[in-house]
Design an enzyme around this catalytic site. Structure first.
Site, mmCIF file in Angstrom:
data_model
loop_
_atom_site.group_PDB
_atom_site.id
_atom_site.type_symbol
_atom_site.label_atom_id
_atom_site.label_comp_id
_atom_site.label_asym_id
_atom_site.label_seq_id
_atom_site.Cartn_x
_atom_site.Cartn_y
_atom_site.Cartn_z
ATOM 1 N N GLY A 55 0.802 -1.209 0.000
ATOM 2 C CA GLY A 55 0.000 0.000 0.000
ATOM 3 C C GLY A 55 0.838 1.264 0.000
ATOM 4 O O GLY A 55 1.974 1.299 -0.470
ATOM 5 N N CYS A 56 0.269 2.332 0.573
ATOM 6 C CA CYS A 56 0.827 3.674 0.440
ATOM 7 C C CYS A 56 2.185 3.854 1.110
ATOM 8 O O CYS A 56 2.906 4.796 0.785
ATOM 9 C CB CYS A 56 -0.156 4.697 1.006
ATOM 10 N N TYR A 57 2.547 2.983 2.043
ATOM 11 C CA TYR A 57 3.812 3.168 2.758
ATOM 12 C C TYR A 57 4.961 2.360 2.153
ATOM 13 O O TYR A 57 6.074 2.354 2.687
ATOM 14 C CB TYR A 57 3.643 2.794 4.239
#
Length: 386
Positions: A152-154
């Site tokens: 995901g975003c991280y």
């Protein structure tokens, strides 16, 4: 032996859409009057003006994936159909970005790349973009390849941390780190508020970095990586999740995510700042993943940051939307390009499913030198934005 981010490059797909255009398209696809009002309200509050997509379908009634049905609704393409477009579009975007990154960083020849770390959560292909970078760009065929998948975003942080560890273990290593996401391929039209929020925020893009332990050339700004830290927000697992469904990947995005991040961010930061004898007041530049306008507002408020501290993050959100894992690298690139002081302590933060909070402390070194002449971006002009 420290590892350095010598250069960051970014790239977007060719299709650009204005927030107003996507809002109108979504209002046409949802069915209930209440959902149409929610689309209006949510899109107006995103802080996004334009976003990019690998898909041309949003400007067509009969597209490859997304088509308008006789009753005005949108069809539901299968996960396989979406992933087929991911495999094709991700290869083209990854190869283009790899060439661009090497061209912009002339101190490293393509023959010197020893590792590729590729991060993505919006599709799967094998052989994938990492393989095609080697073949199409002409890297050595013995380059080591690693995929950071479905984080995901991280994901930029595990990818950069892995690259730093390679370089610390082998001073001759030169790592190409790439984050690439095609979030728009997983658009799912629903009257549910969480679905509308996800559609309003996410977009497509890619970012890449050259990482090595080699002493930087000092003719341009760079980052020295000082440390990374991972943390989990307590009792938050159900509020952000990302799984695979029959009609695309399903995003669970609770309205409580900004509050959860805000109420825990100071404690989460303590894990990396305390080890280095730092406080939030010691940070010169905040490279915060712009997951959404409300998240940035919460972090700004809870850390008592100056009003201008998150301007770079807000600018990336405005111009590109939330591209998942590449987004924080767009922010870091912005600080390199606008560096006015010789040194700055940078704190980078991103969050994703779990809720997981990833942080990094970087030392930004060097002052940006204005280019002799402006380089025009290879995108559709703003006057032609749909």
């Amino acid at each position: 032996m420290p590892a350095f981010i010598h250069h960051i490059a970014t790239e977007t797909p060719e299709f650009i859409y204005s927030n107003e255009f996507t809002r109108r398209r979504m209002q046409g696809w949802v069915s209930e009057p209440r959902a149409k009002r929610l689309v209006e309200m949510i899109y107006d509050r995103t802080g996004i003006e334009t976003r990019y997509s690998a898909c041309a379908d949003f400007m067509q009634e009969d597209g490859e994936l997304f088509r308008t049905q006789p009753d005005g609704s949108m069809n539901a393409p299968t996960t396989g159909q979406r992933n087929a477009l991911y495999a094709r579009a991700s290869r083209e975007l990854a190869v283009r970005l790899a060439r661009k990154t090497l061209a912009e960083c002339p101190h490293f020849a393509k023959e010197e790349i020893t590792h590729i770390v590729f991060a993505s959560c919006t599709g799967f292909a094998n052989p994938g973009p990492d393989y095609h970078i080697i073949r199409d760009v002409g890297l050595n065929e013995n380059v080591e390849r690693y995929t950071v998948g479905f984080m995901g975003c991280y994901a930029a942080f595990p990818a950069l941390r892995m690259a730093a560890q390679f370089c610390e273990a082998n001073p001759q290593a030169v790592v190409l780190v790439m984050c690439l996401e095609l979030c728009s391929l997983h658009l799912q039209v629903s009257d549910r508020p969480e679905s509308i929020v996800a559609n309003a925020l996410f977009a497509d893009g890619a970012a890449a970095a050259i990482v090595s332990a080699r002493e930087p050339a000092h003719d341009r700004p760079f980052y020295r990586m000082a440390g990374f830290h991972s943390a989990l927000v307590p009792s938050s697992e159900a509020h952000m999740a990302w799984d695979i469904g029959d009609h695309g990947f399903n995003m669970v995005l609770s309205a409580y995510v900004p509050d959860l991040i805000g109420s825990n961010i100071r404690e989460m930061l303590g894990g990396i700042l305390d080890k280095r004898g730092l406080t939030p007041e010691d940070i010169d530049e905040w490279a915060v993943h712009p997951g959404g306008r409300a998240i940035l507002e919460q972090i700004e408020q809870q850390l008592a940051l100056p009003a201008t501290a998150l301007e770079m993050s807000r600018g990336v959100l405005r111009d590109y939307g939330n591209m998942s894992s590449p987004t924080v690298m767009f922010v870091l690139k912005g600080f390199l390009e606008e560096a006015e002081t010789d040194r700055a302590t940078t704190c980078a933060i991103a969050f994703g499913p779990g809720l997981t909070v990833e942080t990094a402390v970087l030392e930004r070194c060097g002052v940006a030198i204005p280019p002799a002449e402006a380089v025009q971006p290879a995108i559709v002009p703003q006057t032609a934005v749909l």
